[in-house]
Enzyme design. Structure first.
Site, PDB file in Angstrom:
ATOM      1  N   ARG A  87       0.826  -1.208   0.000  1.00 15.98           N
ATOM      2  CA  ARG A  87       0.000   0.000   0.000  1.00 15.98           C
ATOM      3  C   ARG A  87       0.863   1.261   0.000  1.00 15.98           C
ATOM      4  O   ARG A  87       0.499   2.268  -0.601  1.00 15.98           O
ATOM      5  CB  ARG A  87      -0.940  -0.016   1.206  1.00 15.98           C
ATOM      6  CG  ARG A  87      -2.053   1.015   1.108  1.00 15.98           C
ATOM      7  CD  ARG A  87      -3.054   0.862   2.226  1.00 15.98           C
ATOM      8  NE  ARG A  87      -2.486   1.167   3.522  1.00 15.98           N
ATOM      9  CZ  ARG A  87      -3.192   1.614   4.559  1.00 15.98           C
ATOM     10  NH1 ARG A  87      -4.499   1.777   4.459  1.00 15.98           N
ATOM     11  NH2 ARG A  87      -2.608   1.855   5.709  1.00 15.98           N
ATOM     12  N   HIS A 275     -13.779  -8.197  -2.396  1.00 12.13           N
ATOM     13  CA  HIS A 275     -12.839  -9.096  -1.727  1.00 12.13           C
ATOM     14  C   HIS A 275     -13.539 -10.027  -0.736  1.00 12.13           C
ATOM     15  O   HIS A 275     -13.637 -11.221  -0.981  1.00 12.13           O
ATOM     16  CB  HIS A 275     -11.689  -8.346  -1.059  1.00 12.13           C
ATOM     17  CG  HIS A 275     -10.901  -7.485  -1.977  1.00 12.13           C
ATOM     18  ND1 HIS A 275     -10.359  -7.948  -3.160  1.00 12.13           N
ATOM     19  CD2 HIS A 275     -10.584  -6.146  -1.910  1.00 12.13           C
ATOM     20  CE1 HIS A 275      -9.734  -6.953  -3.775  1.00 12.13           C
ATOM     21  NE2 HIS A 275      -9.859  -5.869  -3.050  1.00 12.13           N
ATOM     22  N   ASP A 326      -8.846  -5.090 -10.406  1.00 11.34           N
ATOM     23  CA  ASP A 326      -8.336  -4.352  -9.249  1.00 11.34           C
ATOM     24  C   ASP A 326      -7.028  -3.614  -9.558  1.00 11.34           C
ATOM     25  O   ASP A 326      -7.016  -2.583 -10.204  1.00 11.34           O
ATOM     26  CB  ASP A 326      -8.198  -5.310  -8.076  1.00 11.34           C
ATOM     27  CG  ASP A 326      -8.062  -4.595  -6.739  1.00 11.34           C
ATOM     28  OD1 ASP A 326      -7.869  -3.368  -6.715  1.00 11.34           O
ATOM     29  OD2 ASP A 326      -8.151  -5.271  -5.696  1.00 11.34           O
TER      30      ASP A 326
END
Length: 441
Positions: A87, A275, A326
């Site tokens: 991230r 998810h 994604d």
């Protein structure tokens, strides 16, 4: 004026139509569909030696992350690399993107999606503001660029500007998240309203809305977003992707993410939860019974080490699901369908988890994918519906030997994008193997 095609085979819910004659009007809608050729003077029919599947629906995309695909696959020896470290690389990528770069990367991505058989993309959009975190003069500048990219590529798009407010449960956003942030629900709703003209400017675009996740929006504002947002649009959010996310949600809200959503929102077919990797058996059952959809992204979930969704249990409970790319580490829908199945085979240590895996995977992801985009088709192909299709070359050795009885499994379990002859959107070739993109001509 009607354009006619003859496909060697075309997949319908009740099986293959072989051969299949399809007539499409100027709006791209099917007005003729039969095994017999149309009768009339001066009818020209384009013969396509291939099998037509319904175009794949990409129900979850972060286009800007295509700019970093493959760039976060190395780390220092002795350190732990996981979703949370990835991230940080994603934040660094987001900080660099100008509106022009956003459009350029999205155009390249969307063209590649078309080449791989996708005809529609749901863009889960949260890169909203300039690098300092200030809104652009046009609040929807970055979303408008995504729609422009879809128009250039020729793909259908559902733009989903999402509400992103917090850094995590109970935490203020970090500076590296500043481009995502709408501090209040009112600020988000203004952004959503500003996105409407961008969508209206492209006939193949539509709008969705939602929140990034429970960790990114205050619980009260999650409820208010649903209550005050448009009642007719699909609602999207991430949920239960990581175990740490689940633990923090329990500590902050007193419940697991999906547990909280089922308890506090009137979940139905409008909701698309992305998810849902870490669910209890009770959550699986309750989520399936709610009518909400799960959006699974096997390429990204595998790449990030998220875990494997309990698809067998969810399917047995009546759940519905779509697929998305994604972070775009993988763009092949057939590969993602395979890994949905193979993940379950590895967990359960047996083959053919579903009685007819290819049919189940194509069927579920088609209808749920369209729902994620805000559409409700009656069949893969039908009179009055757009002709959106991906066509596979039946001269490929494994497809040539399959025969009708085994053609769909052969496609799903063996084919790759090199077998694609072309992709049709609204009855027009958006991509054709061996030719330049239709949009570039």
């Amino acid at each position: 004026m009607t354009t006619y095609y003859r496909f060697s085979s075309l997949l319908l819910k009740d099986g293959w139509l072989s051969p299949a004659y399809v007539g499409v009007n100027a709006q791209g809608l099917i007005e003729y569909l039969a095994a017999e050729p149309p009768i009339g003077p001066e009818i020209s029919i384009e013969k396509v030696e291939g099998a037509a599947l319904p175009g794949f629906q990409n129900a979850h995309s972060h286009a800007f992350q295509y700019g970093m695909a493959g760039h976060a696959e190395q780390h220092e020896p002795g350190t732990r690399d996981d979703f949370w470290s990835w991230r940080e690389a994603m934040y660094a990528c987001a900080e660099t993107f100008s509106p022009e770069q956003n459009e350029q990367v999205a155009t390249t991505l969307y063209r590649h999606l078309l080449r791989n058989g996708y005809t529609s993309v749901v863009e889960f959009h949260y890169l909203h503001h300039d690098p300092t975190g200030r809104p652009y003069a046009n609040l929807a500048e970055m979303g408008e660029r995504l729609v422009a990219a879809a128009r250039t590529a020729g793909i259908k798009i559902t733009l989903v500007p999402v509400f992103y407010q917090k850094g995590d449960f109970g935490r203020e956003p970090a500076p590296r998240q500043r481009r995502f942030i709408s501090p209040t629900l009112d600020a988000y709703l203004k952004l959503l309203d500003a996105s409407r003209p961008a969508v209206a400017a492209y006939e193949r675009a539509s709008l969705g809305f939602g929140v990034h996740s429970l960790r990114a929006v205050e619980a009260a504002d999650v409820l208010a977003t649903h209550a005050q947002g448009p009642a007719e649009l699909p609602f999207h959010l991430h949920a239960a992707e990581q175990t740490l996310e689940v633990e923090r949600c329990q500590a902050h809200l007193g419940a697991r993410p999906v547990e909280w959503l089922v308890d506090n929102l009137p979940l139905n077919e409008r909701f698309h939860l992305v998810h849902c990797t870490h669910l209890t058996p009770a959550e699986i059952t309750r989520l399936a019974q709610s009518g909400a959809h799960v959006v699974l992204c096997p390429g990204t979930e595998g790449n990030l080490g998220d875990g494997i969704f309990s698809l067998v249990d969810y399917a047995e409970a009546g759940g519905r699901w779509s697929i998305g790319t994604d972070s775009h580490i993988s763009l092949n829908p057939l590969e993602d369908l395979r890994w949905l199945d193979y993940g379950q085979r590895l967990i359960h240590r047996r083959r053919n988890i579903f009685a007819d895996g290819a049919s189940v995977l194509v069927d579920k992801t088609f209808f749920a994918g369209h729902r994620a985009a805000g559409r409700t088709p009656a069949n893969y192909f039908a009179l009055g519906q757009p002709l959106d299709a991906v066509v596979y070359d039946l001269k490929q050795p494994l497809l040539a030997q399959a025969g009708t009885a085994h053609l769909l499994p052969a496609l799903v379990y063996t084919a790759d994008p090199t077998a694609i002859l072309g992709t049709l959107v609204d009855g027009q070739w958006a991509y054709r193997a061996g030719e330049a993109d239709a949009s570039a001509r």
